[in-house]
Design an enzyme around this catalytic site. Structure first.
Site, PDB file in Angstrom:
ATOM      1  CD  GLU A 194     -10.390   5.608 -46.721  1.00 17.78           C
ATOM      2  OE1 GLU A 194     -10.038   6.382 -45.816  1.00 17.78           O
ATOM      3  OE2 GLU A 194      -9.604   4.825 -47.288  1.00 17.78           O
ATOM      4  CB  VAL A 195     -14.839   8.686 -47.241  1.00 19.95           C
ATOM      5  CG1 VAL A 195     -15.659   9.890 -46.769  1.00 19.95           C
ATOM      6  CG2 VAL A 195     -13.968   8.206 -46.095  1.00 19.95           C
TER       7      VAL A 195
END
Length: 265
Positions: free
Chosen positions: A160-161
């Site tokens: 994630e990110v």
């Protein structure tokens, strides 16, 4: 046209060959829509999986229940929880707890998806709601976490990110099935929340989110219609416009006469 639900082996075989799709869905209606739209994978609340109607609505969705680790408890609690999910029809479980907890489940042949990069439940350690792995040191820490997930026995991970270059480089060097949430197309699946896709989220919109419909405006319109309908009902009752003749039942006059004699006599 019916589809066959993929297995863990199928997902592993598809790694690097095409981009799969994944949504976080919260309701039976969203699950059914994902099924009909051809989505590959869904993340779901455990209670939704336990709904006996779920598999009728989503027979071919690779379904992965998950909850924050502090909602479940110890490694033993996770194993018991995972077996319950597996018995209910889960294809894998999500776990953001320790590598030891993931290993405990993997040792029981439970398919587990871990989490690297920005982990919401642990964001205080990485500086809050922001990208992770933007420095070489940070990127190496993500790679190290991926390696530990491999050793623990996870078959995949949400990433994630994380910078797209980092995610792509790691994906090429790991056997894990990598699910990208804001980490680019170098991974194996693209993951969004249904509430963002549908425009239901009234709060902060993550950079990686994309809105395809405006359900919030439709909900506002429906709420205004609810208020208007309820107001009309109140007005009708106050003016005695409701109930009308068609809404009530009358008694046979002879029976009514007997009743009145009985209560007045």
């Amino acid at each position: 046209m019916s589809r066959t639900r993929p297995t863990v082996a199928d997902l592993r075989a598809m790694k690097g060959k095409r981009q799969l799709t994944m949504l976080r869905v919260m309701t039976l209606e969203e699950a059914e829509a994902a099924e009909r739209a051809g989505v590959d994978i869904v993340s779901i609340p455990p209670d939704l999986l336990l709904d006996p109607r779920y598999r009728d609505a989503a027979p071919s969705l690779f379904s992965m229940p998950g909850d924050n680790f502090y909602e479940i408890g110890t490694a033993d609690d996770f194993v018991r929880w995972a077996f319950r999910m597996y018995k209910a029809g889960a294809d894998a479980v999500y776990c953001s707890a320790s590598f030891a907890t993931i290993k405990r489940m993997a040792d029981e042949a439970i398919p587990v998806i871990g989490h690297v990069g920005l982990i919401p439940s642990r964001r205080t350690w990485t500086g809050g709601w922001k990208a992770v792995g933007k420095t070489a040191e940070g990127a190496l820490e993500i790679l190290s976490a991926v390696r530990q997930l491999e050793e623990a026995g996870a078959f995949g991970a949400e990433i994630e990110v994380v910078p797209v270059e980092v995610a792509a480089a790691i994906s090429q060097r790991t056997s894990l099935f990598l699910i990208s949430m804001g980490a680019g197309i170098g991974c194996d699946a693209q993951y969004l929340f249904a509430e963002d896709v549908l425009g239901q989220n009234r709060g902060h919109m993550p950079r990686h989110s994309k809105v395809y419909r405006n359900f919030a405006a439709e909900y506002d319109r429906l709420q205004a219609e609810r208020v208007a309908a309820f107001s009309e009902f109140v007005e009708d009752c106050n003016s005695r416009a409701y109930p009308e003749e068609r809404h009530i039942v009358h008694m046979d006059p002879a029976e009514l006469a007997k009743f009145m004699d009985a209560i007045d006599g």
